[in-house]
Enzyme design. Structure first.
Site, mmCIF file in Angstrom:
data_model
loop_
_atom_site.group_PDB
_atom_site.id
_atom_site.type_symbol
_atom_site.label_atom_id
_atom_site.label_comp_id
_atom_site.label_asym_id
_atom_site.label_seq_id
_atom_site.Cartn_x
_atom_site.Cartn_y
_atom_site.Cartn_z
ATOM 1 N N LYS A 129 0.230 14.293 0.869
ATOM 2 C CA LYS A 129 -1.159 14.544 0.453
ATOM 3 C C LYS A 129 -1.405 16.039 0.226
ATOM 4 C CE LYS A 129 -2.884 10.481 2.990
ATOM 5 N NZ LYS A 129 -3.577 9.617 2.013
ATOM 6 N N THR A 146 -8.916 5.996 -2.071
ATOM 7 C CA THR A 146 -10.243 5.384 -2.215
ATOM 8 C C THR A 146 -11.305 6.465 -2.003
ATOM 9 O OG1 THR A 146 -9.963 4.674 0.073
ATOM 10 C CG2 THR A 146 -9.710 2.995 -1.620
ATOM 11 N N LYS A 201 -8.919 13.382 4.508
ATOM 12 C CA LYS A 201 -7.991 12.252 4.493
ATOM 13 C C LYS A 201 -6.994 12.469 5.616
ATOM 14 C CE LYS A 201 -7.025 13.421 0.135
ATOM 15 N NZ LYS A 201 -7.145 12.173 -0.583
ATOM 16 N N ARG A 202 -6.166 11.457 5.899
ATOM 17 C CA ARG A 202 -5.109 11.672 6.872
ATOM 18 C C ARG A 202 -4.249 12.858 6.450
ATOM 19 N NH1 ARG A 202 -4.356 7.986 11.370
ATOM 20 N NH2 ARG A 202 -2.395 9.090 11.608
ATOM 21 N N HIS A 223 0.806 -1.229 0.000
ATOM 22 C CA HIS A 223 0.000 0.000 0.000
ATOM 23 C C HIS A 223 0.830 1.264 0.000
ATOM 24 C CE1 HIS A 223 -3.906 -1.957 0.953
ATOM 25 N NE2 HIS A 223 -3.139 -2.831 1.561
ATOM 26 N N LYS A 257 -15.011 7.499 -3.954
ATOM 27 C CA LYS A 257 -16.295 7.795 -3.302
ATOM 28 C C LYS A 257 -16.844 9.118 -3.815
ATOM 29 C CE LYS A 257 -14.480 5.327 0.633
ATOM 30 N NZ LYS A 257 -13.622 5.434 1.815
HETATM 31 C C1 F58 Z 1 -3.276 3.694 2.108
HETATM 32 N N1 F58 Z 1 -2.315 3.382 3.134
HETATM 33 C C2 F58 Z 1 -2.651 4.426 0.936
HETATM 34 N N2 F58 Z 1 -1.678 3.161 5.346
HETATM 35 O O1 F58 Z 1 -1.993 5.579 1.384
HETATM 36 C C3 F58 Z 1 -3.749 4.797 -0.045
HETATM 37 O O2 F58 Z 1 -3.224 5.388 -1.186
HETATM 38 C C4 F58 Z 1 -4.525 3.546 -0.443
HETATM 39 O O3 F58 Z 1 -5.652 3.886 -1.190
HETATM 40 C C5 F58 Z 1 -4.984 2.783 0.780
HETATM 41 O O4 F58 Z 1 -3.895 2.499 1.643
HETATM 42 C C6 F58 Z 1 -5.638 1.469 0.429
HETATM 43 O O5 F58 Z 1 -4.845 0.756 -0.470
HETATM 44 C C7 F58 Z 1 -2.655 3.471 4.432
HETATM 45 O O6 F58 Z 1 -3.788 3.773 4.780
HETATM 46 C C8 F58 Z 1 -1.772 3.294 6.693
HETATM 47 O O7 F58 Z 1 -2.756 3.767 7.239
HETATM 48 C C9 F58 Z 1 -0.598 2.839 7.523
HETATM 49 C C10 F58 Z 1 -1.063 1.879 8.604
HETATM 50 C C11 F58 Z 1 0.086 1.455 9.512
HETATM 51 C C12 F58 Z 1 0.782 2.627 10.131
HETATM 52 C C13 F58 Z 1 1.237 3.599 9.058
HETATM 53 C C14 F58 Z 1 0.068 4.027 8.139
#
Ligand code: F58
Length: 793
Positions: free
Chosen positions: A534, A636, A528-529, A349, A640
């Site tokens: 971003k 994602t 988003k985060r 990811h 939406k």
């Molecule tokens: C996200 N990653 C990607 N990671 O940033 C996003 O582009 C993608 O659409 C999504 O995954 C699904 O494939 C993501 O959300 C985290 O939240 C990590 C979790 C573990 C700690 C660091 C952040």
């Protein structure tokens, strides 16, 4: 199967017999629980039937291992999927209860950080809708992602307690418990190797049924909770050591206490690694127990079991499975390795180097001494079989989890087409050369049940009225709206849906946040985060530049705009927290300016979560997807918004590329450098300065921030941000600014032409069917898992 009473009867029975209340005395929470139990009863029938069918057919099962499941509220999901909306609303109305208030009483289960966790939740729903036998395995965190509030514009984190209120959905399974060990030593006698852990905790299962569309199928989300093997030390208690007596329990519980928002602290790291092994070890034991009961012959494992690793967090599954098969079940190492690889597959990811998991070998070896030996053996075997290999998974005194996952998996997938290509050309280039068939693409998707039917009932009704209801589980049918998009009367109705949704949001913001906005403004949304890649700071820079221009020339016919932000920053990510504060500070100044008030408002809504997204997505006019190209793996939220009729202003990054291809370039506001151009620009000396010199608007916006216009009491507050942007600017905010400004002015012009805008928005809906997570899951089933649907089987 027993015949259930009517929904009304079920609710009243639960109110009375499960909660001991009559309708006159029931509080909101009692109603919420009674409705949930009534819905749950209906789900449970589908669930038990699905389990029987899976056993009877001997079908292959899919196991989705994820440290995060960002499921949000579940009641509406159940009601929508069982098509009980009207009935539930009517029963509650009969007793003077507001349906929305009952739904909103449910805590939002935030067992995830962001996209990765929400994707896992959408996947579970699609797996059930498609009737693919599956389990999600995760951790039952007592505290999900922190609650966010703002004090003087600063993010403040508070613990989240989703389990403090009554929770309707889980079934505790005290009979399903496994021991999970840490530390200790490894005993080698000839070929026989045994690991003797120094410390053990127990993982106990809690099951939540996940129902698919029309209740045709339901799968299980099994979450593990930590507990002590001997929870209470009576001896210590009897000696007066009351705190010490409860200590084993407290320690064991720590393991499932909190979801990690990041892993910046040292203690945090150890606990995080323990959590990862805890989840994986318990899940594998459970999988093997189920397999043994039904099939027995371990060589059949890959034919009956597909294990998906959601990022590298459960990557220890590779060596753990080899350990169980080889050390405990006595299979030769090579066979154990082959069987494990046949079962495992891995989704990547992120390509951000700082986010690629690598564990310090001393910590890893201390907690998992046998696993590190096995990783070395796996690595050596891989090196011997691939003599041209240069990169080991054991470099720099670290264990590289990405490489381990890659080697242990028979398929590795990216989450958008661009991201998959970049995986091949960057982080996994060597492994891709050695295993050219291993990397595949499965572009993410979102479930249309939650992200259209549930959250946007007005639009869902218009669509159903226009093309029938088959779109709900066959989202490609949305293309049948194309003739409607040419029809002015239909477009007016489409525009009215958006306006009504915006009015709802405006009323809600006024009531809950004291933010007053005109629903006719353009609702421009970035949720988003918080992360530098971003680029929320690109958005606020453009906002500040726009504010200055409007002040210079208020009569220039500006398109009124509301800039909405929401999102959390990791508690230790100070730069991201500064961006939040800057947005809040700028909002205070801009919103107080009478000159610009008719044209520009800014709001940062606190505590972004799934429920807030469900409110914002249907009401958005414009979707901000402005990451530095090459950095957002997929996104994602972008899907939406497009589905709900908000065109994108965005870069060619992640799934934006595919969204633009589907909705048409003319319905997408593209700007910025490509991923390739980004890589080149970084090498241009002084790229930020060059961009700033060339654009007086950017210069002025940076000056305002640096000179304390938004923080007069503390003028230096944002020198960290301005210094970064004027200096290294790794994420190329300045270099993309001018083109972003241009794209935003195109947005202004397009929005001012209302019928043109409605057409663009409607094209986005009509052409977003491909972004259903049903499509994604079908792809995984066919290309990765070799799993079949049992609906109709
Ligand atoms: C996200 N990653 C990607 N990671 O940033 C996003 O582009 C993608 O659409 C999504 O995954 C699904 O494939 C993501 O959300 C985290 O939240 C990590 C979790 C573990 C700690 C660091 C952040």
């Amino acid at each position: 199967m027993t015949k259930l009473p009517s929904l009304r009867e079920s609710i009243l029975q639960h109110l009375r017999y499960s909660f001991g209340k009559d309708p006159e005395h029931a509080i909101l929470e009692d109603w919420r629980m009674a409705v949930s139990y009534a819905v749950r009863d209906r789900i449970t029938d589908a669930w038990i039937n699905a389990t029987h069918r899976t056993y009877d057919t001997g079908a292959k099962r899919v196991y989705y291992l994820s440290m995060e499941f960002l499921i949000g509220r579940l009641l509406e999901d159940g009601i929508v999927n069982l098509e009980l909306v009207d009935e539930a609303r009517a029963v509650l109305a009969e007793f003077g209860k507001d349906y929305q208030a009952v739904l909103a009483d449910e805590p939002d289960a935030a067992l995830g950080n962001g996209g990765l966790g929400r994707l896992a939740a959408c996947f579970l729903e699609s797996l059930s809708t498609l009737g693919c036998p599956a389990h999600g395995y995760g951790i039952r965190y007592e505290h999900g992602l922190f609650r966010q509030s703002f004090v003087d514009g600063r993010q403040v984190e508070m613990p989240e307690h989703w389990l403090e209120q009554r929770h309707a959905w889980e079934f505790e399974r005290p009979e399903v418990r496994y021991r999970v060990g840490f530390g200790g030593h490894v005993d080698t006698r000839g070929e026989t190797v045994r690991w003797y852990p120094a410390e053990e905790v127990e993982a106990e299962a809690f099951d939540t049924p996940v129902v698919g569309w029309k209740g045709r199928w339901a799968n299980t989300l099994r979450l593990w909770s930590g507990r002590a093997i001997h929870p209470f030390d009576l001896d210590r208690f009897n000696h007066g050591d009351y705190a010490g007596a409860a200590q084993p329990e407290a320690l064991a519980r720590t393991i499932s206490r909190v979801l990690y928002p990041d892993d910046t602290t040292e203690q945090g790291k150890e606990l995080r690694l323990k959590q990862e092994y805890f989840l994986t070890c318990a899940a594998l034991r459970d999988i093997l127990r189920r397999f043994n009961n039904q099939f027995g012959d371990l060589r059949k494992l890959p034919a009956k079991v597909a294990i998906q690793l959601n990022d590298t967090h459960p990557a220890i599954a590779g060596p753990e499975l080899v350990r169980v098969l080889h050390d405990e079940r006595g299979l030769p190492f090579d066979d154990a390795l082959e069987i494990a690889q046949g079962c495992l597959s891995y989704t990547n990811h992120t390509l951000l180097p700082e986010a690629l998991e690598a564990w310090d070998e001393s910590l890893f070896g201390r907690l998992l001494p046998r696993h590190i030996q096995l990783i070395d053996r796996i690595d050596a075997t891989h090196a011997a079989r691939n003599p041209s290999r240069q990169q080991s998974m054991r470099a720099d005194h670290q264990v590289k989890m990405g490489q381990l996952s890659f080697v242990m998996a028979h398929k590795v997938n990216g989450v958008s087409a661009l991201h998959t290509d970049l995986m091949k050309s960057t982080v996994f280039s060597e492994l891709h050369r050695l295993h050219p068939d291993r990397i595949v693409n499965q572009t993410n998707g979102v479930t249309p049940r939650r992200w259209l039917l549930g959250c946007n009932p007005r639009l869902a009704s218009l669509i159903t009225e226009s093309i029938g209801e088959a779109w709900v589980d066959d989202l490609d049918q949305l293309t049948r709206l194309e003739p409607n998009v040419q029809d002015a009367a239909w477009l007016d109705r489409y525009a009215q849906v958006k306006r009504d949704n915006k009015v709802d949001l405006a009323n809600w913001m006024a009531r809950h946040h004291g933010v007053h906005v005109d629903p006719d403004m353009l609702f421009d949304v970035q949720i988003k985060r918080l992360h530098e890649y971003k680029r929320q700071h690109l958005n606020i820079l453009e906002t500040i530049a726009l504010w200055s221009e409007i002040r210079d020339n208020p009569e220039a016919g500006w398109t009124p705009r509301l800039k909405l932000f929401a999102g959390k920053a990791a508690p230790g990510y100070f730069f991201a927290k500064d961006i939040i504060r800057l947005i809040n500070d700028a909002a205070a100044v801009i919103n107080a300016d009478p000159v610009t008030a008719p044209y520009l408002k800014v709001a940062f809504l606190p505590n972004y979560n799934v429920s807030l997204a469900e409110r914002l997505v249907p009401a958005a006019d414009l979707s901000e997807q402005i990451s530095t190209a090459g950095k957002e793996a997929s996104g994602t939220g972008n899907m939406k918004f497009a589905l709900n009729g908000a065109p994108t202003v965005g870069t060619l990054d992640g799934a934006n590329v595919e969204i633009r291809e589907h909705v048409g370039a003319e319905n997408f506001f593209l700007f910025g450098m490509t991923a390739e151009e980004v890589m080149e620009r970084r090498h241009v000396d002084g790229h930020a300065w060059r961009a700033i010199e060339a654009d007086p608007r950017l210069r002025r916006a940076l000056d305002l921030i640096r000179d304390g216009r938004f923080s007069p009491q503390d003028p230096g507050r944002y020198h960290g941000i301005t210094g970064n942007l004027e200096g290294p600017d790794y994420f190329l905010v300045c270099s993309d600014f001018t083109d972003y400004w241009r794209a935003q002015r195109e947005v202004d012009a397009a929005f001012a032409d209302r019928s043109r805008w409605s057409r663009m928005a409607a094209w986005n809906t009509a052409r977003s069917g491909w972004f259903s997570s049903d499509r994604t899951i079908r792809g995984y089933m066919a290309d990765i898992w070799n799993a079949q649907s049992l609906i109709g089987a």
